[in-house]
Scaffold this active site. Structure first.
Site, short mmCIF file in Angstrom:
data_model
loop_
_atom_site.label_atom_id
_atom_site.label_comp_id
_atom_site.label_asym_id
_atom_site.label_seq_id
_atom_site.Cartn_x
_atom_site.Cartn_y
_atom_site.Cartn_z
CD GLU A 34 50.60 -70.09 20.06
OE1 GLU A 34 50.35 -69.34 19.72
OE2 GLU A 34 52.20 -70.20 20.34
NE ARG A 259 39.77 -63.16 19.87
CZ ARG A 259 40.73 -63.94 20.34
NH1 ARG A 259 39.99 -64.75 21.07
NH2 ARG A 259 41.22 -64.02 19.80
CE LYS A 269 44.99 -71.91 21.12
NZ LYS A 269 45.75 -72.25 20.01
P1 ATP Z 1 42.88 -67.78 22.09
O1 ATP Z 1 43.76 -66.25 22.26
O2 ATP Z 1 42.29 -68.43 22.64
O3 ATP Z 1 44.15 -68.69 23.04
P2 ATP Z 1 44.17 -67.84 20.08
O4 ATP Z 1 43.73 -66.95 19.00
O5 ATP Z 1 46.08 -67.60 20.38
O6 ATP Z 1 43.59 -68.37 20.78
P3 ATP Z 1 44.99 -69.15 17.67
O7 ATP Z 1 45.88 -70.72 17.68
O8 ATP Z 1 45.52 -68.71 17.02
O9 ATP Z 1 44.50 -69.71 19.00
O10 ATP Z 1 43.91 -69.24 16.86
C1 ATP Z 1 44.19 -69.90 15.72
C2 ATP Z 1 42.10 -69.41 14.80
O11 ATP Z 1 41.60 -69.19 14.93
C3 ATP Z 1 43.24 -67.46 14.27
O12 ATP Z 1 42.81 -66.41 13.21
C4 ATP Z 1 42.20 -67.02 15.41
O13 ATP Z 1 42.15 -65.62 15.02
C5 ATP Z 1 41.43 -67.76 15.53
N1 ATP Z 1 40.19 -67.70 17.11
C6 ATP Z 1 40.87 -68.03 17.64
N2 ATP Z 1 39.84 -67.44 18.73
C7 ATP Z 1 38.98 -66.90 18.19
C8 ATP Z 1 37.45 -66.63 18.50
N3 ATP Z 1 37.40 -67.16 19.74
N4 ATP Z 1 36.56 -66.46 17.83
C9 ATP Z 1 36.72 -66.48 16.65
N5 ATP Z 1 38.42 -66.90 16.04
C10 ATP Z 1 38.96 -66.58 16.60
MG MG Z 2 47.74 -66.85 19.29
#
Ligand code: ATP
Ligand code: MG
Length: 558
Positions: A34, A259, A269
């Site tokens: 995102e 994760r 984020k």
């Molecule tokens: P955050 O919770 O840090 O804001 P998010 O999951 O909202 O992260 P996205 O931009 O939706 O962030 O993530 C893009 C991809 O990265 C998704 O497929 C998500 O599952 C993966 N991802 C995010 N954080 C992690 C992590 N800590 N370890 C592995 N994969 C991750």
């Molecule tokens: Mg997300």
């Protein structure tokens, strides 16, 4: 090709699918960030997995921005994400994709679901929607709007689209089952009203699809075969499957993995944005940030991050990884590639009284003992030199073997040096040491078998170059981010000593021409990378990592 039995469970599923001929052996993944912040080290794990699988299986991996939240998303984030994925060493085929490319198609499918009696417009206010949803152990209640006719729903959905409702006044919901065990199946929201400008579609839409309604359909449109995401989406999978089957389109398989969580590191984020906005760090690429751009600026290499991701592997259980493991990866890589130099973080001047004034000589120094091709360089030695304050003690305890009054040590690549006199200012601080050297010990070897217990580094005073050096500690005081304060007070968990700036450092003159991002080992002090704040007057270095895992040591001593 990857061997069976030695692969993680995600690759095993893909191997099995290839063997059984599912998708005609085609493998396609995607990385779907995102664009609401910069990528962090957790994303690196997902990038290495998704792009890695595509490489290993001769498939393809799309970069797709999940841009369904108009308010929080910005083009700056899109650009930084593309830069970071490329820097990590991966490339997507064709253009970067956006979920917003599919808004028209998603809208048409929503109309189809309404026509088939699988979706309805609900006008319950948000609080009531959640009350009606019930709890995990108690069934929900049907919305009073659930049994509207298809025509009425079509008309109201059109009213939503054309701006006839204010934010929050209406939603489009899937008609599934208000008593389903899985809460996500209790008539989830597919569309909400948001009168907001979107970074790509502008003001075309005032309704936006939800993540759950968008993700699977985007995967399907792109013909993704394996949609790999993190464990928190496991409960969403039945809804992912429901949408694809209800619409009746190509059905990718969602697979969830654990994760990355790192000690002493926040990884959301939302929290990282708070750090930037509160000014606790300078920017998203502040070297203290766990962002990919922060690590890059600190001096991490893409190879070190990829090798870290390979080491931690892919599992199905959440766990906490030691940040020391990441630090070890960069240490190992820089050990092989970083040229060795002398850098003095806290200089103290040494006058060698028996070295002729105005004279100087050149000493040979090894550039990288790990790399025989790296050769040697000349460093100037003269009457006045600098050594590090840490290498001298006026009144040393038993175990301190470096320089002290009356004590002899080896100057690396040069001579034995003995301290004769300590000069202090009015405040009692040591400002200069008066020493003598033994000309018979050239190259640091004594002709009479005399032993010294320490070898220290040094710099010739008249051509050493000024530098600022920034040292870092972990961003978070807590080892386990789960122990952090909840709520707005979590910012108190930030380590107040996360950065120390040393303004009077000195480095070898050859470093004056180093370019931003170049890495060096300052012997005995760690690995350092040139920061973009460097100017013609003053070089700025970030310490990437210490030479040894000091943190683990101090933890053991406590
Ligand atoms: P955050 O919770 O840090 O804001 P998010 O999951 O909202 O992260 P996205 O931009 O939706 O962030 O993530 C893009 C991809 O990265 C998704 O497929 C998500 O599952 C993966 N991802 C995010 N954080 C992690 C992590 N800590 N370890 C592995 N994969 C991750
Ligand atoms: Mg997300």
């Amino acid at each position: 090709m990857t061997e069976k039995n030695s692969v993680d469970f995600v690759r095993q599923i893909i191997l099995d699918d290839s063997e059984s001929g599912k998708h005609q052996g085609r493998v396609q993944t995607r990385f779907p960030p995102e664009p609401n912040g910069y990528l962090h080290i957790g994303h690196a794990k997902s990038i290495c997995l998704n792009f890695g699988i595509a490489q290993e299986f001769g498939g393809k991996c799309n970069l797709r921005f999940d841009d369904t939240n108009p308010e929080k998303e910005e083009t700056e984030y899109v650009d930084s994400i593309m830069e970071d994925v490329r820097w990590l060493g991966f490339e997507w085929e064709g253009e970067a994709l956006f979920a917003s490319n599919y808004f028209d198609q998603l809208y048409q499918w929503a109309v189809q679901l309404i026509k088939e009696g699988k979706a309805y417009v609900c006008e319950l206010p948000a609080e009531e929607v959640s009350q009606f949803r019930g709890r995990w152990n108690e069934p929900g209640k049907n919305s009073p709007f659930r049994d509207r006719s298809v025509d009425e729903n079509l008309e109201l959905f059109e009213k939503m689209r054309s701006g006839g409702f204010k934010d929050g006044e209406a939603t489009l919901r899937a008609k599934i089952d208000m008593s389903a065990k899985n809460m996500y199946l209790r008539d989830p929201t597919l569309y909400r009203v948001r009168h907001a400008h979107h970074h790509r579609t502008g003001d075309k839409w005032c309704i936006y699809p939800t993540y759950d309604y968008t993700h699977g359909q985007s995967d399907s449109i792109e013909k993704v075969t394996h949609s790999v995401c993190t464990l928190e989406f496991e409960n969403h999978r039945p809804l992912y499957d429901w949408c694809l089957d209800a619409i009746g389109i190509f059905h990718p398989q969602q697979i969830e993995f654990a994760r990355l969580n790192l000690t002493h590191t926040v990884m959301s984020k939302r929290k990282l944005l708070q750090l930037v906005e509160s000014g606790l760090v300078d920017s998203w690429d502040d070297p203290r940030m766990p962002t990919i751009s922060g690590f890059r600026r600190k001096g991490y290499t893409p190879e070190s991050i990829r090798s870290f991701c390979a080491k931690i592997g892919i599992t199905k259980t959440n766990s906490l990884t030691e940040i020391g493991l990441l630090e070890q990866s960069i240490r190992e890589h820089l050990n092989t590639i970083a040229p060795r130099r002398f850098g003095i973080l806290n200089p103290i001047k040494v006058v060698i009284e028996n070295y002729a004034e105005g004279e100087s000589e050149e000493r040979d120094a090894i550039n990288n003992p790990q790399d025989p091709d790296a050769g040697t360089r000349k460093i100037k030695f003269g009457r006045e030199i600098y050594i590090d304050r840490e290498d001298f003690m006026e009144d040393p305890p038993k175990k301190f073997f470096r320089l002290a009054p009356g004590r002899e040590v080896r100057l690396r690549y040069a001579y034995f040096l003995t301290c004769n006199e300590v000069i202090k200012n009015d405040a009692g601080e040591v400002i200069e040491l008066r020493c003598t050297y033994d000309p018979a010990t050239a190259g640091g070897k004594s002709p009479d078998g005399r032993k010294v217990k320490a070898t220290i580094h040094w710099l010739n005073a008249d051509d050493a170059v000024d530098a600022e050096v920034r040292l870092y500690e972990h961003l978070l005081s807590f080892e386990n981010p789960g122990d952090m304060e909840e709520g707005p007070d979590w910012l108190k968990s930030i380590n107040p000593n996360s950065r120390t700036v040393l303004n009077n450092a000195k480095v070898e003159p050859s470093l004056a021409s180093a370019s931003v991002g170049e890495s060096f080992q300052f012997e005995r002090m760690g690995y350092f990378a040139v920061d973009m704040d460097s100017t013609a007057e003053k070089l700025v270095f970030n310490r990437t990592v210490t030479l040894k895992d000091d943190w683990a040591k101090t933890k053991k001593m406590k």
